[in-house]
Design a protein around this motif. Sequence first.
Motif, short mmCIF file in Angstrom:
data_model
loop_
_atom_site.label_atom_id
_atom_site.label_comp_id
_atom_site.label_asym_id
_atom_site.label_seq_id
_atom_site.Cartn_x
_atom_site.Cartn_y
_atom_site.Cartn_z
N CYS A 21 -18.90 65.20 38.04
CA CYS A 21 -19.11 64.00 37.94
C CYS A 21 -19.19 64.40 37.08
O CYS A 21 -20.66 64.91 36.29
CB CYS A 21 -20.32 63.21 38.92
N CYS A 24 -23.86 62.59 37.45
CA CYS A 24 -24.62 63.96 38.16
C CYS A 24 -24.06 65.59 38.41
O CYS A 24 -24.79 66.16 38.65
CB CYS A 24 -24.91 62.81 40.05
N CYS A 75 -18.93 59.95 39.19
CA CYS A 75 -18.85 59.35 41.43
C CYS A 75 -18.45 57.92 40.75
O CYS A 75 -19.53 56.48 40.12
CB CYS A 75 -19.79 60.60 42.07
N CYS A 78 -22.67 56.97 40.46
CA CYS A 78 -23.25 57.07 39.36
C CYS A 78 -22.95 55.66 38.66
O CYS A 78 -23.20 54.62 37.09
CB CYS A 78 -22.92 58.59 37.95
N HIS A 108 -29.38 61.10 44.51
CA HIS A 108 -28.97 61.42 45.91
C HIS A 108 -29.43 61.29 46.77
O HIS A 108 -31.24 61.32 46.33
CB HIS A 108 -27.69 62.47 45.60
ZN LIG Z 1 -22.34 60.87 39.93
#
Ligand SMILES: [Zn+2]
Length: 124
Positions: A21, A24, A75, A78, A108
């Motif tokens: 990602c 993140c 992702c 995000c 997360h």
């Molecule tokens: Zn992410």
Amino acid sequence: MPSNKLKNLRKQAAQRQGGRCFYCELPMWDDSPREFIVHYGLSPRLAKRFRCTAEHLEARRDGGKDVEPNIVAACLFCNTTRHKATHPVDAARHASVVRSRLAKGRWHPPQVKAAFSKGTGPPV
Ligand SMILES: [Zn+2]
């Protein structure tokens, strides 16, 4: 429905980013979560947030286009978190928010960290 063009840009971006990602930096899955779930031992519900999506650095609502320099892979979590905000921030700002919260374990859920820190080694 995302266009094929956008889908290709997303796949290229994901490849450039090593399947991680943009925000993140955790691994993502693309076509099917099945292997991802098995590999990391995540629940299907948690795995859902790591679906690879096309993220517009300059948001579409601000005139951002489906062109290569404007597309990264992020992702689902995000991506939607950035655009769900009342006042969406720019991509660089979002990246720094994500990373500072991630460092504090506030991005997360803890199960996610545990799953990914088990790493990519063979199951014990
Ligand atoms: Zn992410």
